[in-house]
Design an enzyme around this catalytic site. Structure first.
Site, PDB file in Angstrom:
ATOM      1  N   ASP A 115      -4.996  -3.025   2.081  1.00  0.00           N
ATOM      2  CA  ASP A 115      -3.884  -2.626   2.956  1.00  0.00           C
ATOM      3  C   ASP A 115      -3.822  -1.121   3.143  1.00  0.00           C
ATOM      4  O   ASP A 115      -3.828  -0.612   4.256  1.00  0.00           O
ATOM      5  CB  ASP A 115      -2.541  -3.062   2.344  1.00  0.00           C
ATOM      6  CG  ASP A 115      -2.303  -4.554   2.378  1.00  0.00           C
ATOM      7  OD1 ASP A 115      -3.029  -5.263   3.082  1.00  0.00           O
ATOM      8  OD2 ASP A 115      -1.365  -5.003   1.683  1.00  0.00           O
ATOM      9  N   TYR A 209       2.523  -4.804   9.846  1.00  0.00           N
ATOM     10  CA  TYR A 209       3.448  -4.890   8.723  1.00  0.00           C
ATOM     11  C   TYR A 209       4.642  -3.955   8.907  1.00  0.00           C
ATOM     12  O   TYR A 209       4.533  -2.914   9.518  1.00  0.00           O
ATOM     13  CB  TYR A 209       2.677  -4.503   7.447  1.00  0.00           C
ATOM     14  CG  TYR A 209       3.509  -4.399   6.201  1.00  0.00           C
ATOM     15  CD1 TYR A 209       3.875  -5.534   5.498  1.00  0.00           C
ATOM     16  CD2 TYR A 209       3.915  -3.163   5.736  1.00  0.00           C
ATOM     17  CE1 TYR A 209       4.636  -5.433   4.344  1.00  0.00           C
ATOM     18  CE2 TYR A 209       4.671  -3.046   4.583  1.00  0.00           C
ATOM     19  CZ  TYR A 209       5.026  -4.185   3.897  1.00  0.00           C
ATOM     20  OH  TYR A 209       5.779  -4.075   2.768  1.00  0.00           O
TER      21      TYR A 209
END
Ligand SMILES: [Zn+2]
Length: 215
Positions: A115, A209
């Site tokens: 991520d 996100y």
């Protein structure tokens, strides 16, 4: 920017990334060839917006009553050569520096690493303080790399971000994954994540996100 940089230093203490005065944050002043950085040798509890130091992109003192951080040349080099960077952080945080002491990149074995870092956290060259060699090592390692963090061999961590807060986040996450992968290693070999899965995770985290910005 003085307020932002002064305030963010408390996060280095809160997340246990620094001992004594060995860690520093800087922030580029938008639209100017200037950045704000921690004064040298001043305790974190004593940092205020007023005692922050302003330097030009060659690391010369422009405004402030204190000498700038001894790492100023490295920060300045990054701002000169990476125009997209708005914040730089340096720490000797324990687990990340342990990987740096071995000169070993942290392998991408956690989804949180994919991520934030988009792959492994790379190692930069051994470099002595005092000239541009630390800055050169940071830029040479991070240019063209997804990772906003570099482990400078035998030294510690430098992180970059679009602003100082993003660079602090990268420093916090770097120490967190350095610790977890270290712990994982104690009982066996951590499993690598396939490159296509790393790409997918990185893309999702960087682009999807979080909260949508208000219209
Ligand atoms: Zn250092």
């Amino acid at each position: 920017m003085r307020t932002q940089v002064a305030t963010l230093h408390a996060e280095l203490v809160r997340y246990n990334l620094v001992a004594w005065t060995a860690g520093n944050i800087s922030g580029r002043i938008p639209g100017e060839d200037l950045f704000v950085i921690k004064p040298s040798g001043v305790a974190y509890d004593e940092l205020t917006p007023e005692n922050m130091v302003v330097c030009d992109l060659d690391g010369n003192l422009v405004e402030g009553d204190h000498a700038p951080s001894s790492d100023t040349a490295a920060h300045a080099y990054v701002y000169r050569h990476m125009p997209e960077v708005g914040g730089v952080v340096h720490t000797h945080s324990t687990y990340a520096s342990a990987w740096a002491a071995r000169g070993e990149p942290i392998p991408c074995v956690l989804t949180a690493m994919a991520d934030e870092f988009g792959g492994e956290i790379p190692v930069g060259p051994f470099a002595l303080i005092g000239d541009d060699s630390i800055g050169q090592g940071i830029v040479a390692t991070l240019e063209g790399h997804r990772s906003p963090a570099v482990l400078m061999q035998n030294h510690g961590v430098f992180t970059i971000g679009k602003d100082p807060k993003a660079a602090v986040k990268a420093a916090v996450m770097c120490e967190d994954v350095a610790r977890t992968v270290h712990v994982a290693r104690q009982l066996g070999e951590p499993l690598p994540i396939k490159p296509e899965h790393i790409d997918h995770l990185y893309d999702r985290y960087q682009n999807v996100y979080g909260q949508r910005s208000p219209r």
